[in-house]
Design an enzyme around this catalytic site. Sequence first.
Site, PDB file in Angstrom:
ATOM      1  N   GLY A  15       0.789  -1.232   0.000  1.00  0.00           N
ATOM      2  CA  GLY A  15       0.000   0.000   0.000  1.00  0.00           C
ATOM      3  C   GLY A  15       0.820   1.281   0.000  1.00  0.00           C
ATOM      4  O   GLY A  15       0.335   2.325   0.446  1.00  0.00           O
ATOM      5  N   ASN A  17       1.619   3.062  -2.580  1.00  0.00           N
ATOM      6  CA  ASN A  17       0.924   4.021  -3.452  1.00  0.00           C
ATOM      7  C   ASN A  17      -0.359   4.521  -2.801  1.00  0.00           C
ATOM      8  O   ASN A  17      -0.685   5.707  -2.904  1.00  0.00           O
ATOM      9  CB  ASN A  17       0.612   3.384  -4.806  1.00  0.00           C
ATOM     10  N   LEU A  90      -4.746  -6.864  -6.872  1.00  0.00           N
ATOM     11  CA  LEU A  90      -4.428  -8.029  -7.701  1.00  0.00           C
ATOM     12  C   LEU A  90      -5.638  -8.867  -8.087  1.00  0.00           C
ATOM     13  O   LEU A  90      -5.492  -9.884  -8.750  1.00  0.00           O
ATOM     14  CB  LEU A  90      -3.378  -8.892  -7.001  1.00  0.00           C
ATOM     15  N   ASN A 107      -5.859   2.874 -12.984  1.00  0.00           N
ATOM     16  CA  ASN A 107      -4.899   1.912 -12.442  1.00  0.00           C
ATOM     17  C   ASN A 107      -3.496   2.404 -12.762  1.00  0.00           C
ATOM     18  O   ASN A 107      -3.299   3.191 -13.683  1.00  0.00           O
ATOM     19  CB  ASN A 107      -5.122   0.539 -13.098  1.00  0.00           C
ATOM     20  N   HIS A 109       0.337   0.772 -13.642  1.00  0.00           N
ATOM     21  CA  HIS A 109       1.044  -0.452 -13.989  1.00  0.00           C
ATOM     22  C   HIS A 109       2.544  -0.146 -14.051  1.00  0.00           C
ATOM     23  O   HIS A 109       2.928   0.871 -14.644  1.00  0.00           O
ATOM     24  CB  HIS A 109       0.540  -0.978 -15.338  1.00  0.00           C
ATOM     25  N   ASP A 150      -5.306  -4.346 -18.087  1.00  0.00           N
ATOM     26  CA  ASP A 150      -4.282  -3.425 -18.589  1.00  0.00           C
ATOM     27  C   ASP A 150      -4.569  -2.926 -20.003  1.00  0.00           C
ATOM     28  O   ASP A 150      -3.661  -2.763 -20.822  1.00  0.00           O
ATOM     29  CB  ASP A 150      -2.899  -4.101 -18.573  1.00  0.00           C
ATOM     30  N   GLU A 179       6.197   6.066  -9.588  1.00  0.00           N
ATOM     31  CA  GLU A 179       4.780   5.854  -9.254  1.00  0.00           C
ATOM     32  C   GLU A 179       4.321   6.827  -8.174  1.00  0.00           C
ATOM     33  O   GLU A 179       3.254   7.435  -8.292  1.00  0.00           O
ATOM     34  CB  GLU A 179       4.571   4.423  -8.739  1.00  0.00           C
TER      35      GLU A 179
HETATM   36  C1  GRF Z   1       2.880  -1.014  -7.845  1.00  0.00           C
HETATM   37  O1  GRF Z   1       4.084  -1.327  -8.472  1.00  0.00           O
HETATM   38  C2  GRF Z   1       1.812  -0.814  -8.883  1.00  0.00           C
HETATM   39  O2  GRF Z   1       2.296  -0.335 -10.076  1.00  0.00           O
HETATM   40  C3  GRF Z   1       1.290  -2.190  -9.093  1.00  0.00           C
HETATM   41  O3  GRF Z   1       1.366  -2.798  -7.817  1.00  0.00           O
HETATM   42  C4  GRF Z   1       2.366  -2.182  -7.037  1.00  0.00           C
HETATM   43  C5  GRF Z   1       1.762  -1.790  -5.729  1.00  0.00           C
HETATM   44  O4  GRF Z   1       2.725  -1.408  -4.780  1.00  0.00           O
HETATM   45  N1  GRF Z   1       0.022  -2.165  -9.750  1.00  0.00           N
HETATM   46  P1  GRF Z   1       2.272  -0.792  -3.385  1.00  0.00           P
HETATM   47  O5  GRF Z   1       1.414  -1.828  -2.673  1.00  0.00           O
HETATM   48  O6  GRF Z   1       1.523   0.468  -3.667  1.00  0.00           O
HETATM   49  O7  GRF Z   1       3.556  -0.535  -2.648  1.00  0.00           O
END
Ligand code: GRF
Length: 196
Positions: A15, A17, A90, A107, A109, A150, A179
């Site tokens: 988490g 992000n 996921l 989303n 990626h 995607d 990101e």
């Molecule tokens: C990130 O690399 C994002 O691009 C992908 O899953 C990862 C999530 O990382 N979809 P986090 O849980 O936010 O650290």
Amino acid sequence: MKMQVNIAVFASGSGSNALKIIEYFKEKPEIAAVRLLVANKPDIGAIAHARQQGIPHIVVENKELREAPQVLLEQLRAHGINFIALAGFLAKVPDVVTAAFAGRLVNIHPALLPLYGGKGMYGVHVHSAVLADGRKQSGITVHQVNEVYDDGEILHQASVNLSDDETVESLQKRIQTLEHYWYPRIIERTITSLQA
Ligand code: GRF
């Protein structure tokens, strides 16, 4: 009058992000606020971040997502959610949710789509595949979500040049930095353009 934008962040892992998005919009309440974290399993880092940040969370396990997708939609409505950001989620988002949030579901990626996308391409699998192919570049893609993995409209890409001694770990770190910077900003841009 501008509509209040209430974001739900969906996550399955650490988490990092999700946390960046929560923090970013705490500084910009006039744009939007994260009102809910949706997890598909309990005891993940994303839930711990949400708790610390005072954001409510719900856990909707994969079986429920498949067999009773309407429940998630109702919970989103009950929390007044009108924008969704997937951040390392996921599980497949049920079609009823994708349809209800068309244009308001994004989303991130960790590669330059359409390269290295699709089923099974997540986390380190993506970076390993990029390195195994001897690519000179990788990056991130923020995109709209539709019913196909995607595949939605690309909103933003940012790239990094790979060094000769790049490893999965170093690449993962560099991608994560991109990101954390870009995802909240592209969410803001998407929300602002919806209201223009
Ligand atoms: C990130 O690399 C994002 O691009 C992908 O899953 C990862 C999530 O990382 N979809 P986090 O849980 O936010 O650290």
